[in-house]
Design an enzyme around this catalytic site. Structure first.
Site, PDB file in Angstrom:
ATOM      1  N   HIS A 267       0.866  -1.201   0.000  1.00  0.00           N
ATOM      2  CA  HIS A 267       0.000   0.000   0.000  1.00  0.00           C
ATOM      3  C   HIS A 267       0.896   1.244   0.000  1.00  0.00           C
ATOM      4  O   HIS A 267       1.736   1.400  -0.872  1.00  0.00           O
ATOM      5  CB  HIS A 267      -0.944  -0.088   1.207  1.00  0.00           C
ATOM      6  CG  HIS A 267      -2.047   0.920   1.270  1.00  0.00           C
ATOM      7  ND1 HIS A 267      -2.449   1.689   0.217  1.00  0.00           N
ATOM      8  CD2 HIS A 267      -2.827   1.290   2.321  1.00  0.00           C
ATOM      9  CE1 HIS A 267      -3.441   2.484   0.597  1.00  0.00           C
ATOM     10  NE2 HIS A 267      -3.690   2.272   1.869  1.00  0.00           N
ATOM     11  N   HIS A 308      -2.382  -2.362  -9.553  1.00  0.00           N
ATOM     12  CA  HIS A 308      -3.379  -1.701  -8.697  1.00  0.00           C
ATOM     13  C   HIS A 308      -4.644  -2.562  -8.665  1.00  0.00           C
ATOM     14  O   HIS A 308      -5.023  -3.158  -9.661  1.00  0.00           O
ATOM     15  CB  HIS A 308      -3.714  -0.298  -9.244  1.00  0.00           C
ATOM     16  CG  HIS A 308      -4.336   0.594  -8.234  1.00  0.00           C
ATOM     17  ND1 HIS A 308      -5.670   0.550  -7.933  1.00  0.00           N
ATOM     18  CD2 HIS A 308      -3.796   1.528  -7.419  1.00  0.00           C
ATOM     19  CE1 HIS A 308      -5.940   1.439  -6.991  1.00  0.00           C
ATOM     20  NE2 HIS A 308      -4.825   2.037  -6.660  1.00  0.00           N
ATOM     21  N   ASP A 365       2.667   5.434  -6.687  1.00  0.00           N
ATOM     22  CA  ASP A 365       3.915   5.349  -5.922  1.00  0.00           C
ATOM     23  C   ASP A 365       5.153   5.237  -6.793  1.00  0.00           C
ATOM     24  O   ASP A 365       6.276   5.340  -6.301  1.00  0.00           O
ATOM     25  CB  ASP A 365       3.849   4.131  -4.986  1.00  0.00           C
ATOM     26  CG  ASP A 365       2.793   4.330  -3.911  1.00  0.00           C
ATOM     27  OD1 ASP A 365       1.859   3.525  -3.850  1.00  0.00           O
ATOM     28  OD2 ASP A 365       2.899   5.334  -3.178  1.00  0.00           O
TER      29      ASP A 365
END
Ligand code: SDX
Length: 430
Positions: A267, A308, A365
């Site tokens: 995460h 994702h 990210d």
């Protein structure tokens, strides 16, 4: 609710149950299964909740196929270009873009809640010098319930609103203090004359020995990153905040639980893991070797920053951050070989069948760490940066749930353990 229904028939009893279909403003239709167990005797099984809606929400909409992200209906691309983090915070919390007076009043409220009780700094000094800042952040935020125990009535709208503002205001202060603790520097107190991102940079990097001038390019880039990280529907940390909030726990406990969930490398911990991965790969010549590792089921290595649960297309935030990466590095007169490596990694991955078939694209990210690095923010502080932005989403979703009737969250299971058996005295055991 729509007038559409889905029929389910139990092959054993022949009983048929009509399940109502619930449609939101946008998004896939949803089957309301609340009567399923009572009337047909079945539970549903959905590990990781990949196809389960745990709430109704007006806050954020994501379309994973089209790569859409909207906060209260406004496309992330427009907010990234035209808004500010404090304005986006107001929008997520209250549902509408603020007027000038609403914005200045809200900004003043946030500004005047940025300081923490001096004992919080004492608490931080009690951590081992090299404690991970996420350990400090989760511990200190949970402890704030002990400083604001007179404003913890979750049924009082004023207490809820004050806690939301305190959390948004103090998260950067605590995060910066965690970094300074590691550096062995004295506390740096928030400057009310600075805006949200400038204030954070000043608390992070100012030292008593000399004046610190905030670089406007850095502050603008940080404000953008906070906007992009602000909310993202029912992701793991936000649904954690909702689950803890469903028990009536105080907002500091809820957000501390969200921080703990965000820390995981699958995460929010991925931004830190991406930088470590890029440094581990080191050179474009080794990309192919690591691509094979990422595909090898027996190898725990995954391409961090890729994939994702929802986006099966480009993460719109990654597209915005990728562009910002080039601009920030150019504005700061920097070049970073890791950016070139990241772009090569992205190019190669997006040509590889394994990634294409599984629709694994760069996520939020993948590039953010390169900007943080260019701003002088150490890798261990990357996930706290994510937490600063996401605090707005956590408290917005907590407010939305707390303001309306809700049940305690309590998932069920498929029991696969032993059937009933009798106790065996210890001298009769094998
Ligand atoms: C965030 O939910 C959110 O909204 C999160 C977030 C937010 O704003 O809150 O967007 C922020 O957490 C972004 C994600 C950051 N995490 C990473 O970058 C870590 C690397 N990514 C993976 O761990 C993974 O892609 C997840 C956790 C992001 C998604 O996991 P899923 O949806 O459970 O996907 P999966 O594990 O079922 O993978 C499907 C397939 C599997 O292969 P097969 O079993 O089909 O053969 O894809 C493979 C996986 O092995 N796969 C990867 C991979 N991600 C998935 N293979 C290599 N590298 C990867 N990164």
């Amino acid at each position: 609710m729509t007038d559409r229904k889905l029929s389910l028939t139990d092959p054993d009893s022949g009983k048929t149950l009509e399940l109502p279909v619930v449609a939101g403003t946008e998004g896939d239709p949803t089957m309301d299964i609340t009567r399923l167990n009572r009337e047909l005797g079945y539970f549903t099984y959905d590990p990781g909740y990949g196809t389960t809606a745990n709430c109704k929400s007006d806050i954020t909409f994501i379309d994973g196929t089209e790569g859409i992200l909207r906060y209260r209906g406004y496309p992330i691309e427009q907010l990234a270009e035209k808004s500010s983090f404090v304005e986006v915070a107001y929008l997520l919390l209250y549902g509408e873009l603020p007027t000038e007076s609403e914005l200045s009043g809200f900004d003043r409220d946030i500004t005047y809640h940025t300081m923490v009780h001096e004992q919080v700094n004492t608490f931080i000094r009690g951590f081992h010098y090299d404690a991970h800042p996420m350990a400090i952040l989760s511990g200190v935020i949970a402890s704030m319930a002990g400083f604001y125990q007179h404003n913890l009535d979750v049924n009082d709208p004023e207490h809820r609103d004050l806690a939301a503002k305190r959390l948004i205001a103090k998260m950067p202060t605590v995060a910066a203090a965690a970094y300074r603790h590691y550096m062995g520097w004295p506390s740096a107190y928030p400057r009310n004359s600075l805006n949200y991102a400038e204030r954070f940079l000043h608390m992070m990097f100012s030292v008593p020995a000399e004046a610190y001038e905030v670089n406007p390019v850095a502050a603008k880039a940080l404000d953008l990153l906070f906007i992009l990280h602000a909310d993202h529907e029912q992701n793991a940390s936000t649904s954690t905040v909702r689950l803890v909030g469903s028990t009536g726990a105080n907002p500091y406990a809820c957000v501390a639980a969200g921080i703990a969930a965000l820390w995981g490398p699958a995460h929010g911990g991925a931004n830190e893991a991406v930088l470590r991965m890029l440094n581990q790969i080191g050179d474009v010549s080794r990309v192919a070797e690591y691509m094979e590792k990422a595909k090898d089921k027996d190898d725990p290595f995954r391409l961090m920053g890729f994939g994702h649960r929802v986006y099966k297309n480009f993460d719109p935030r990654a597209t915005i951050i990728r562009k910002a990466c080039h601009e920030v590095l150019a504005d700061l007169g920097q070049s970073d070989p890791l950016l070139y490596l990241a772009m090569e990694l992205e190019r190669i991955a997006l040509e590889d069948d394994y990634f294409v078939e599984r629709k694994l694209y760069p996520n939020v990210d993948f590039y953010s760490g390169i900007i943080y690095k260019a701003l002088g923010i150490p890798t261990s502080m990357f996930t706290p940066m994510f937490a600063i932005g996401r605090t707005v989403g956590w408290v917005s979703q907590w407010l939305e749930q707390s303001a309306s009737p809700h049940r305690i969250g309590r998932p069920r299971q498929i029991y696969t353990g032993k059937g009933e058996r009798d106790y065996i005295a210890i001298d009769h055991r094998a």
